[in-house]
Design an enzyme around this catalytic site. Structure first.
Site, PDB file in Angstrom:
ATOM      1  N   ASP A  95       0.823  -1.215   0.000  1.00 22.56           N
ATOM      2  CA  ASP A  95       0.000   0.000   0.000  1.00 22.56           C
ATOM      3  C   ASP A  95       0.856   1.264   0.000  1.00 22.56           C
ATOM      4  O   ASP A  95       0.360   2.359   0.294  1.00 22.56           O
ATOM      5  CB  ASP A  95      -0.905   0.020   1.239  1.00 22.56           C
ATOM      6  CG  ASP A  95      -2.151  -0.841   1.075  1.00 22.56           C
ATOM      7  OD1 ASP A  95      -2.348  -1.404  -0.013  1.00 22.56           O
ATOM      8  OD2 ASP A  95      -2.923  -0.955   2.049  1.00 22.56           O
ATOM      9  N   ASP A 150       4.660  -8.980   9.266  1.00 24.95           N
ATOM     10  CA  ASP A 150       4.891  -7.551   9.074  1.00 24.95           C
ATOM     11  C   ASP A 150       6.306  -7.337   8.553  1.00 24.95           C
ATOM     12  O   ASP A 150       7.154  -8.235   8.602  1.00 24.95           O
ATOM     13  CB  ASP A 150       4.690  -6.803  10.388  1.00 24.95           C
ATOM     14  CG  ASP A 150       3.207  -6.631  10.739  1.00 24.95           C
ATOM     15  OD1 ASP A 150       2.360  -6.879   9.866  1.00 24.95           O
ATOM     16  OD2 ASP A 150       2.912  -6.242  11.896  1.00 24.95           O
ATOM     17  N   ASP A 152       8.972  -5.931   9.517  1.00 22.60           N
ATOM     18  CA  ASP A 152      10.184  -6.005  10.346  1.00 22.60           C
ATOM     19  C   ASP A 152      10.414  -7.392  10.939  1.00 22.60           C
ATOM     20  O   ASP A 152      11.295  -7.556  11.790  1.00 22.60           O
ATOM     21  CB  ASP A 152      10.098  -4.970  11.474  1.00 22.60           C
ATOM     22  CG  ASP A 152       8.807  -5.070  12.276  1.00 22.60           C
ATOM     23  OD1 ASP A 152       7.790  -5.486  11.704  1.00 22.60           O
ATOM     24  OD2 ASP A 152       8.810  -4.723  13.479  1.00 22.60           O
ATOM     25  N   ASP A 243      -6.417  -7.653  14.250  1.00 22.36           N
ATOM     26  CA  ASP A 243      -6.011  -9.005  14.645  1.00 22.36           C
ATOM     27  C   ASP A 243      -6.784  -9.491  15.864  1.00 22.36           C
ATOM     28  O   ASP A 243      -7.268 -10.626  15.900  1.00 22.36           O
ATOM     29  CB  ASP A 243      -4.499  -9.043  14.913  1.00 22.36           C
ATOM     30  CG  ASP A 243      -3.999  -7.853  15.734  1.00 22.36           C
ATOM     31  OD1 ASP A 243      -4.817  -7.042  16.204  1.00 22.36           O
ATOM     32  OD2 ASP A 243      -2.769  -7.734  15.908  1.00 22.36           O
TER      33      ASP A 243
END
Length: 494
Positions: A95, A150, A152, A243
């Site tokens: 995105d 994600d 990281d 989540d």
């Protein structure tokens, strides 16, 4: 100070302490569950990945948004996942709105040429933020199981082999792994974040999962059964913690969650307090939004026990504890003056002093989770005492910021999903100051945090004329906590 106002202050103070005490009792019960689970050795049915017929198709989703500093590391790491290429698909759900899109596209092309089934998926808007990206990717995902990381996170090459095998049990909807921290020792800020997260990923996740209470998928480093996502109503972007929302909807529909404490998935912690602020705000506001959205469904559910309902309500109230802590802190100084002025109310202060047990309980609970990762030597215990009270002080310093987030969540105020900037710093000598994603705005909360630092300095001074030093250590930690948050926020913009 009038007697009526004094009674109101006492009532608010006592009620906040009572909620904190219930929270600490819930944590103590989770500790009992955690220690009991350590003594069990239960074998679960698993897929035999040596049998081609049992190897399930997996889609890995990588939701990213302006991740210039870590996207190369992410893609290089995911490319090393050991799994049959014919049964693996990777979706880069991008995105991004900056130049990182071009670099990501080039890297995806290189990986495609190597034989990986990897797709670069772009949307025309960020509707639903991360939840919207995951949902759109799910619409075209080929996998029966959906792993999510994600930007990281750095899963080990055998991560899928350790997790997907548990889905042979058809009642399991999610397998979640424990977060690790690649930059735990970078600074005091990263150490206390790691300390808090370790408690969640040991005591809370294991303690709840061991007794079949509701746990949450943590947004990353886990894997879903696609059927479970769809059955629970798919991803929804009406809270900042999508989540937690989907986790509760799934478990209310009788899906089981499997938590793997022994499978660690390393990730990067925020190294600047402004990044930690945005993450804390999102998590705490999202928690309150989910309480507002879900708590009645939990309370009314006929398919879960009273104890599971209790732990579910306390779980959904986790972030609201900051509001209780802030109320106790703010009212503690007026309480000193009430105690001095109205001797007939002395019994109230004797009763409320009982709630120091809450701190003692949390100290014990966190020690067991700390030693499970760091070890139980005497030196580690000494280190633990230091990190516990440092964490406690800084958590108090965040209480205003997080209380505002909680209030916004309970009131239904909508806000944008603000990503946490990533840095990819190797050691303390690496500078974060050139990170273009860092916010440079001064938070209006900083002025209030400076004022609160001085307010609790006044609280320490008040102990002298009142000859009442019972709350002095508490006010000292509040002074340090708000001072730390204020000065770190100030210097992070220097």
């Amino acid at each position: 100070m009038g007697l009526t106002i004094s009674y109101i202050i006492i009532a608010l103070y006592s009620f906040s302490l009572l909620l904190i005490f219930f929270y600490s009792l819930a944590q103590l019960n989770l500790l009992v569950n955690y220690l009991g689970n350590k003594r069990r050795n239960r074998e679960a049915p698993k897929f035999n990945l040596l049998d081609p017929k049992e190897i399930p198709f997996v889609t890995i989703q990588l939701p990213i948004y302006n991740e210039e500093y870590v996207v190369a590391r992410l893609l290089d790491n995911i490319a090393k996942i050991e799994y049959p290429k014919s049964k693996l698909e990777i979706q880069v759900l991008d995105d991004s709105t900056d130049d990182s899109v071009l670099d990501t596209a080039r890297r995806v092309e290189v990986l495609q040429e190597s034989g990986l089934d990897i797709k670069h998926i772009r949307r025309s808007n960020r509707q639903g933020f991360k939840a919207g990206a995951l949902k759109e990717g799910l619409d075209v995902a080929k996998g029966e199981f959906i792993a999510i990381f994600d930007a990281d996170f750095l899963p080990s090459s055998d991560w899928l082999k350790k997790t997907v095998v548990y889905f042979k049990d058809k009642e399991i909807g999610v397998v979640q792994t424990r977060w690790g921290h690649i930059n735990r020792e970078y600074s005091t800020l990263t150490r206390i974040q790691a300390f808090a997260l370790d408690a969640h990923f040991t005591l809370e996740q294991v303690g709840r999962n061991a007794k079949g209470h509701f746990i949450n998928f943590n947004g990353t480093a886990g894997i879903w059964r696609k059927e479970c996502i769809l059955d629970a109503g798919n991803w929804e972007g009406d809270t900042l913690t999508e989540d937690l929302d989907l986790s509760y909807r799934a478990q209310l529909k009788n899906w089981k969650f499997k938590y793997l404490e022994d499978v660690e998935t390393p990730a990067e912690l925020p190294v600047v307090i402004s990044a930690a602020r945005s993450q804390q705000f999102r998590w705490n506001k999202g928690g309150a939004e989910n309480f507002r959205k879900t708590v009645l469904s939990v309370v009314k559910a006929k398919n879960i026990s009273f104890k599971t309902k209790f732990h579910g309500v306390m779980h959904l109230l986790n972030s609201s504890m900051f509001l209780c802590v802030f109320m106790v802190a703010l009212l503690s100084i007026p309480m000193m003056y009430i105690k001095s002025s109205y001797g007939q109310l002395g019994w109230v202060f004797e009763a409320t002093s009982f709630f120091i047990l809450s701190t003692v309980i949390l100290f014990i609970c966190y020690w067991f989770t700390y030693k499970s990762i760091q070890g139980s030597s005497f030196d580690n215990f000494v280190d633990y005492i230091g990190i516990f009270f440092t964490f406690f002080s800084v958590a108090l310093g965040f209480s205003l910021h997080n209380s505002i987030a909680v209030l916004e969540g309970h009131m239904g105020k909508r806000s944008e999903f603000v990503r946490t900037p990533k840095f990819n710093l190797k050691n303390i000598k690496d500078s974060w100051k050139d990170n273009k994603y860092l916010t440079t705005k001064l938070s209006p909360n900083m002025i209030l945090e400076a004022a609160l630092m001085l307010y609790f300095l006044f609280g320490m001074y008040s102990a002298i004329p009142l000859n009442d030093f019972g709350l002095f250590p508490f006010h000292f930690m509040l002074f340090l906590g708000f001072g730390y948050v204020f000065f770190k926020s100030l210097t992070a913009r220097a």
